[in-house]
Design a protein around this motif. Structure first.
Motif, short mmCIF file in Angstrom:
data_model
loop_
_atom_site.label_atom_id
_atom_site.label_comp_id
_atom_site.label_asym_id
_atom_site.label_seq_id
_atom_site.Cartn_x
_atom_site.Cartn_y
_atom_site.Cartn_z
N LEU A 1 40.67 45.44 37.97
CA LEU A 1 39.83 45.35 39.17
C LEU A 1 38.58 46.22 39.07
CD1 LEU A 1 41.92 45.39 42.48
CD2 LEU A 1 40.20 43.70 41.78
N ALA A 2 38.72 47.35 38.41
CA ALA A 2 37.56 48.24 38.25
C ALA A 2 36.46 47.55 37.44
CB ALA A 2 37.99 49.54 37.58
N GLU A 3 36.88 46.67 36.52
CA GLU A 3 35.92 45.93 35.69
C GLU A 3 35.47 44.64 36.38
OE1 GLU A 3 34.77 46.62 32.46
OE2 GLU A 3 35.68 48.59 32.87
N ARG A 4 36.42 44.01 37.10
CA ARG A 4 36.20 42.69 37.69
C ARG A 4 36.63 42.72 39.16
NH1 ARG A 4 36.12 37.84 34.76
NH2 ARG A 4 36.09 37.04 36.87
N GLY A 5 35.75 43.27 40.00
CA GLY A 5 36.04 43.43 41.42
C GLY A 5 36.22 42.12 42.16
N ASP A 6 35.79 41.00 41.55
CA ASP A 6 35.92 39.68 42.20
C ASP A 6 37.35 39.13 42.15
OD1 ASP A 6 35.33 39.51 39.30
OD2 ASP A 6 35.70 37.37 39.62
N LEU A 7 38.19 39.63 41.25
CA LEU A 7 39.52 39.04 41.06
C LEU A 7 40.40 39.30 42.27
CD1 LEU A 7 40.15 40.01 37.32
CD2 LEU A 7 39.36 37.81 38.22
N ARG A 8 41.19 38.29 42.64
CA ARG A 8 42.12 38.44 43.78
C ARG A 8 43.50 38.83 43.22
NH1 ARG A 8 41.52 32.95 46.74
NH2 ARG A 8 40.93 32.26 44.66
N VAL A 9 43.69 40.13 43.12
CA VAL A 9 44.87 40.69 42.45
C VAL A 9 46.07 40.74 43.39
CG1 VAL A 9 45.79 42.90 41.59
CG2 VAL A 9 43.61 42.01 40.71
N HIS A 10 47.24 40.30 42.90
CA HIS A 10 48.51 40.37 43.63
C HIS A 10 49.56 41.04 42.74
CE1 HIS A 10 46.30 37.21 45.66
NE2 HIS A 10 47.17 37.24 46.67
N LEU A 11 50.55 41.68 43.39
CA LEU A 11 51.60 42.37 42.63
C LEU A 11 52.98 41.98 43.13
CD1 LEU A 11 50.05 45.98 42.66
CD2 LEU A 11 49.79 44.26 40.87
#
Ligand SMILES: [Zn+2]
Length: 389
Positions: A125-135
């Motif tokens: 996310l630090a590199e690609r703030g656009d990604l919609r990250v889920h865990l």
């Protein structure tokens, strides 16, 4: 040694075969370097080339409440390599490798399945703030870490919500598939969570290049490239790429979901024979290991000793010694390990090695041990006997 021939291979469903290795003691070491009172029993499947360890008793409760990987702090990470005198950490390397091998589309939905703290996707996310990250994980103990960088609704525990089905562009799995007793179920669930044509990106240990993996009791699965490919094909994945070089001692796999599921071709007999002899070589190494440690121990001088490496190999060596009290300390380059204790001994930096130490047991991957110990510049003038694994 168990002679139970009804044990089933968790990858292909055929008979798992007789044990190729059983520890000579009723104690084993976990991936988090805990000593547990169960023997390690390993089998090799002659049909799909999978190597599997008998499941540790109480494994579900273990991952829910006890398996606390790097939970001490937000920043804590494992040392991956020393590169030109610089420390390279595992999560940074994993995030960089993913971005080198995949090109996530803008705002792609990405899920880390079995995420623990979610450190790799946090770095992503630090590199690609656009990604919609889920865990997702099978424990609630990582929630404080997740809440620190994700919004509500971006995580799930124990079961992924039904609304997530068929919605992800990418699902990642960093060092989790080796722990699960039912990898077919896990891959089927991952397939169902991906969009058609979505990408699975996983990393699992390569036991053939890091042979410690073979005797880690909570690693049920020791994949060969053959059994990993079999698992993915049987779970409906195609375009399978298995990279043995992108991550040291691991397989990095990418595959595409929802490919037409047909019959899964068997593994050529010549490949099974090659894997079988490799597995026998590793099993023989571990059958011999304790006696080598004790032979060295019997022949050395009475000066106090230290163990270099506070990870799995170091713990395993300590568990083999007849006189564990001779060990004064563990030595580790990782500042996150220094200052802690392992088996009731302090973990120190190489610079802090006491003068009285005359022997160092090198607890590192045997492939790297000699070269790594030679890099410890601050010990260059000292007279130290080394045990090399
Ligand atoms: Zn099998």
């Amino acid at each position: 040694m168990s002679q139970d021939s009804t044990v089933v291979c968790v990858v292909c469903g055929g008979p798992a075969g007789e044990p190729v290795y059983a520890s000579d003691r009723e104690c084993s070491i976990t991936s988090l370097c805990e000593v547990v009172p169960s023997p390690t029993v390993v089998r090799f499947c002659q049909a799909c080339g999978h190597v599997q360890t008998t499941e540790m008793p109480g494994i579900e409760a273990y991952y829910d409440t006890q398996y606390k990987i790097l939970i001490e702090s937000e920043e804590e990470d494992q040392l991956y390599a020393m590169s030109n005198g610089q420390k390279v950490y595992r999560l940074d390397h994993q995030a960089r490798t993913l971005l080198r091998k995949l090109t996530p589309s803008a705002a792609a939905r990405i899920l880390d399945y079995g995420s623990a703290k979610g450190g790799t996707l946090k770095r992503l996310l630090a590199e690609r703030g656009d990604l919609r990250v889920h865990l997702f994980d099978v424990s609630a103990m990582y929630l404080p870490f997740w809440k620190a960088f994700l919004d509500e609704g971006r995580w799930a525990t124990y079961r992924p919500p039904a609304a997530w089905r068929g919605t992800f562009d990418i699902i990642t799995s960093f060092f989790s598939l080796e722990h699960v007793a039912r990898p077919r179920e896990m891959m089927a669930e991952i397939a169902s969570l991906l969009k058609p044509g979505g990408t699975f990106y996983g990393i699992v240990p390569n036991t053939f290049t890091n042979i410690a993996d073979f005797v880690v009791i909570d690693h049920v699965n020791h994949f060969s490239a053959a059994s990993l490919a079999f698992l993915l094909r049987a779970s409906g994945f195609g375009n399978i790429d298995i990279d043995e070089h992108a991550h040291t001692s691991a397989f990095v796999v990418t595959a595409t979901a929802a490919v037409q599921q047909g019959t899964v071709a068997g593994i050529p007999r010549s490949e099974i024979a090659r894997l079988g002899s490799e597995v026998e070589r590793i099993a023989a190494y571990w059958r011999n290991f304790s006696s080598c440690v004790r032979e060295f121990e019997d022949g050395r001088t009475g000066r106090p000793a230290a163990i270099y490496g506070s990870g799995f190999y170091g713990t395993f060596i300590a568990s083999c010694l007849s006189r564990p009290l001779d060990i004064r300390c563990f030595v580790d380059q990782n500042p996150f390990r220094q200052g802690r204790r392992l088996l009731d001994r302090p973990i120190i930096a190489p610079e802090a090695l006491p003068e009285e130490i005359g022997t160092v047991y090198v607890g590192l991957n045997p492939v790297l041990a000699r070269a790594e110990i030679a890099k410890v510049a601050c010990w260059s003038g000292r007279r130290l006997d080394h045990f090399l694994p």
